[in-house]
Design a protein around this motif. Structure first.
Motif, PDB file in Angstrom:
ATOM      1  N   ARG A  86     -14.408  -0.131  -2.604  1.00  0.00           N
ATOM      2  CA  ARG A  86     -14.467   1.349  -2.334  1.00  0.00           C
ATOM      3  C   ARG A  86     -15.332   1.773  -1.207  1.00  0.00           C
ATOM      4  N   GLY A  87     -16.297   0.996  -0.790  1.00  0.00           N
ATOM      5  CA  GLY A  87     -17.041   1.171   0.347  1.00  0.00           C
ATOM      6  C   GLY A  87     -18.197   2.196  -0.224  1.00  0.00           C
ATOM      7  N   GLY A  88     -19.273   2.424   0.702  1.00  0.00           N
ATOM      8  CA  GLY A  88     -20.273   3.181   0.507  1.00  0.00           C
ATOM      9  C   GLY A  88     -21.616   2.528   0.565  1.00  0.00           C
ATOM     10  N   VAL A  89     -22.596   3.389   0.524  1.00  0.00           N
ATOM     11  CA  VAL A  89     -24.311   2.701   0.626  1.00  0.00           C
ATOM     12  C   VAL A  89     -24.425   2.471  -0.636  1.00  0.00           C
ATOM     13  N   ARG A  90     -25.245   1.027  -0.896  1.00  0.00           N
ATOM     14  CA  ARG A  90     -25.538   0.567  -1.987  1.00  0.00           C
ATOM     15  C   ARG A  90     -27.048   0.636  -1.899  1.00  0.00           C
ATOM     16  N   ARG A 104     -15.757  10.778   9.491  1.00  0.00           N
ATOM     17  CA  ARG A 104     -16.178  11.921   8.395  1.00  0.00           C
ATOM     18  C   ARG A 104     -16.621  10.939   7.314  1.00  0.00           C
ATOM     19  N   ILE A 105     -15.987   9.867   7.210  1.00  0.00           N
ATOM     20  CA  ILE A 105     -16.622   8.887   6.064  1.00  0.00           C
ATOM     21  C   ILE A 105     -17.999   8.242   6.624  1.00  0.00           C
ATOM     22  N   LEU A 106     -18.114   8.079   8.065  1.00  0.00           N
ATOM     23  CA  LEU A 106     -19.285   7.551   8.417  1.00  0.00           C
ATOM     24  C   LEU A 106     -20.372   8.493   8.294  1.00  0.00           C
ATOM     25  N   SER A 107     -20.226   9.772   8.667  1.00  0.00           N
ATOM     26  CA  SER A 107     -21.088  11.010   8.406  1.00  0.00           C
ATOM     27  C   SER A 107     -21.654  10.976   7.109  1.00  0.00           C
ATOM     28  N   HIS A 108     -20.593  10.882   6.061  1.00  0.00           N
ATOM     29  CA  HIS A 108     -20.951  11.222   4.722  1.00  0.00           C
ATOM     30  C   HIS A 108     -22.016   9.975   4.211  1.00  0.00           C
ATOM     31  N   GLU A 109     -21.517   8.774   4.697  1.00  0.00           N
ATOM     32  CA  GLU A 109     -22.248   7.625   4.223  1.00  0.00           C
ATOM     33  C   GLU A 109     -23.702   7.655   4.991  1.00  0.00           C
ATOM     34  N   ALA A 110     -23.536   7.763   5.999  1.00  0.00           N
ATOM     35  CA  ALA A 110     -24.872   8.072   6.871  1.00  0.00           C
ATOM     36  C   ALA A 110     -26.039   9.144   6.086  1.00  0.00           C
ATOM     37  N   GLU A 153     -28.490  11.423  13.609  1.00  0.00           N
ATOM     38  CA  GLU A 153     -27.351  11.035  14.604  1.00  0.00           C
ATOM     39  C   GLU A 153     -27.696   9.626  15.182  1.00  0.00           C
ATOM     40  N   ASN A 154     -28.936   9.108  15.373  1.00  0.00           N
ATOM     41  CA  ASN A 154     -29.092   7.846  15.754  1.00  0.00           C
ATOM     42  C   ASN A 154     -28.642   6.761  14.623  1.00  0.00           C
ATOM     43  N   LEU A 155     -28.841   7.118  13.386  1.00  0.00           N
ATOM     44  CA  LEU A 155     -28.303   6.399  12.393  1.00  0.00           C
ATOM     45  C   LEU A 155     -26.764   6.300  12.082  1.00  0.00           C
ATOM     46  N   ILE A 156     -26.225   7.310  12.583  1.00  0.00           N
ATOM     47  CA  ILE A 156     -24.755   7.293  12.606  1.00  0.00           C
ATOM     48  C   ILE A 156     -24.191   6.145  13.652  1.00  0.00           C
ATOM     49  N   LYS A 157     -24.885   6.443  14.840  1.00  0.00           N
ATOM     50  CA  LYS A 157     -24.516   5.550  15.741  1.00  0.00           C
ATOM     51  C   LYS A 157     -24.612   4.047  15.616  1.00  0.00           C
ATOM     52  N   ALA A 158     -25.843   3.737  14.734  1.00  0.00           N
ATOM     53  CA  ALA A 158     -26.220   2.308  14.536  1.00  0.00           C
ATOM     54  C   ALA A 158     -25.118   1.939  13.320  1.00  0.00           C
ATOM     55  N   VAL A 212     -32.233   0.548   0.421  1.00  0.00           N
ATOM     56  CA  VAL A 212     -30.884   0.563   0.784  1.00  0.00           C
ATOM     57  C   VAL A 212     -30.485  -0.992   0.670  1.00  0.00           C
ATOM     58  N   THR A 213     -29.704  -1.677   0.064  1.00  0.00           N
ATOM     59  CA  THR A 213     -29.450  -2.784   0.105  1.00  0.00           C
ATOM     60  C   THR A 213     -28.248  -3.157   0.619  1.00  0.00           C
ATOM     61  N   GLY A 214     -27.311  -2.422   1.126  1.00  0.00           N
ATOM     62  CA  GLY A 214     -26.029  -2.699   1.904  1.00  0.00           C
ATOM     63  C   GLY A 214     -25.319  -1.625   1.973  1.00  0.00           C
ATOM     64  N   TYR A 215     -24.310  -1.755   2.980  1.00  0.00           N
ATOM     65  CA  TYR A 215     -23.415  -0.540   3.258  1.00  0.00           C
ATOM     66  C   TYR A 215     -21.948  -0.890   3.783  1.00  0.00           C
ATOM     67  N   ALA A 216     -20.927  -0.350   3.484  1.00  0.00           N
ATOM     68  CA  ALA A 216     -19.643  -0.816   3.867  1.00  0.00           C
ATOM     69  C   ALA A 216     -18.983   0.614   4.074  1.00  0.00           C
ATOM     70  N   LEU A 217     -18.105   0.614   5.362  1.00  0.00           N
ATOM     71  CA  LEU A 217     -17.475   2.116   5.683  1.00  0.00           C
ATOM     72  C   LEU A 217     -15.947   2.052   5.194  1.00  0.00           C
ATOM     73  N   ASN A 218     -15.437   1.227   4.788  1.00  0.00           N
ATOM     74  CA  ASN A 218     -14.345   1.312   4.063  1.00  0.00           C
ATOM     75  C   ASN A 218     -14.004   0.222   3.105  1.00  0.00           C
ATOM     76  N   ALA A 219     -12.771   0.358   2.273  1.00  0.00           N
ATOM     77  CA  ALA A 219     -12.609  -0.593   1.317  1.00  0.00           C
ATOM     78  C   ALA A 219     -12.560  -2.153   1.679  1.00  0.00           C
ATOM     79  N   TRP A 220     -11.843  -2.412   2.809  1.00  0.00           N
ATOM     80  CA  TRP A 220     -11.898  -3.729   3.126  1.00  0.00           C
ATOM     81  C   TRP A 220     -13.086  -4.249   3.311  1.00  0.00           C
ATOM     82  N   GLU A 221     -14.150  -3.658   3.954  1.00  0.00           N
ATOM     83  CA  GLU A 221     -15.440  -4.272   4.309  1.00  0.00           C
ATOM     84  C   GLU A 221     -16.216  -4.567   3.058  1.00  0.00           C
ATOM     85  N   ALA A 222     -16.178  -3.508   2.038  1.00  0.00           N
ATOM     86  CA  ALA A 222     -16.911  -3.834   0.751  1.00  0.00           C
ATOM     87  C   ALA A 222     -16.032  -5.043   0.142  1.00  0.00           C
TER      88      ALA A 222
END
Length: 226
Positions: free
Chosen positions: A110-114, A73-79, A202-207, A92-102
């Protein structure tokens, strides 16, 4: 201290108070619950003052990542944010799908797309913003909610997205009803854009699920195989 911290503190205090009440039945000294409470409150306060609640965010995010459904769900939202930004020409300058990645990327936990919002910030600083630029960013901010609604027919995220949109619109429109109308318009624009290009989205979600670089995400949207 934010609401999440306060809620966690309230739960902790309640749990330890309960343990203090039942402690005598298990020969637990009363100083133990009091000591644990003091330590936890101290850690929560330190996290708020020094880390801006990133520690609590990381802990909560760790628990949330136990659910594959929540991750998707988070992936779909950020995509949704990423896709609409690309389509509307917002870099787009970057993205993280969870807090640890960020956190590992040196961002707030917090994660998210920057995005590169230099142009937006410059116009806001001058006290005026073009309608075209405003429309693009409003649509991008609502894209995560639109993506969730399109896939799941409901939404769990998006509170911060709405806050950003309303924070920009309120001083400009000044009328709460006009702000709500613009928010609904931006949501529909984002949803229509994603729905009309569902395969590319959907291609972006996979990537993004494979954490590929931004240029490869762009290529996935365009259907280019590397």
């Amino acid at each position: 201290m934010n609401q999440t911290s306060l809620n966690l503190i309230a739960i902790t205090v309640f749990s330890i108070t309960l343990s203090a009440l039942v402690g005598p039945a298990f020969n637990l000294p009363p100083t133990v619950p009091a000591g644990i409470t003091f330590i936890l409150l101290g850690l929560a306060t330190a996290d708020t003052l020094a880390w801006q609640n990133q520690g609590i965010t990381l802990i909560l995010d760790w628990f949330a990542q136990k659910s594959p459904e929540q991750q998707q769900r988070i992936l779909s939202h950020e995509a949704g944010h990423f896709f609409v930004a690309y389509k509307l020409g917002i870099p787009v300058t970057g993205y993280a799908l969870n807090a640890w990645e960020a956190f590992k990327q040196g961002q707030s936990a917090r994660g998210g797309v920057r995005f590169d919002d230099t142009e937006l910030a410059a116009e806001l600083a001058q006290g005026k913003i073009s309608q075209q630029l405003l429309d693009r960013y409003c649509t991008m901010w609502m894209a995560g909610i639109a993506a969730e609604m399109l896939i799941y027919n409901d939404t769990e995220g998006g509170a911060e997205d709405r806050q950003k949109l309303r924070g920009v619109l309120s001083p400009i429109l000044r009328n709460p009803q006009q702000v709500e109308t613009k928010e609904r318009w931006a949501y529909l624009q984002a949803r229509n854009l994603i729905e009309a290009n569902r395969n590319s989205y959907e291609n972006l979600i996979k990537a993004m699920a494979n954490r590929v670089p931004i240029d490869e995400c762009y290529a996935a949207i365009e259907g280019v195989k590397n």
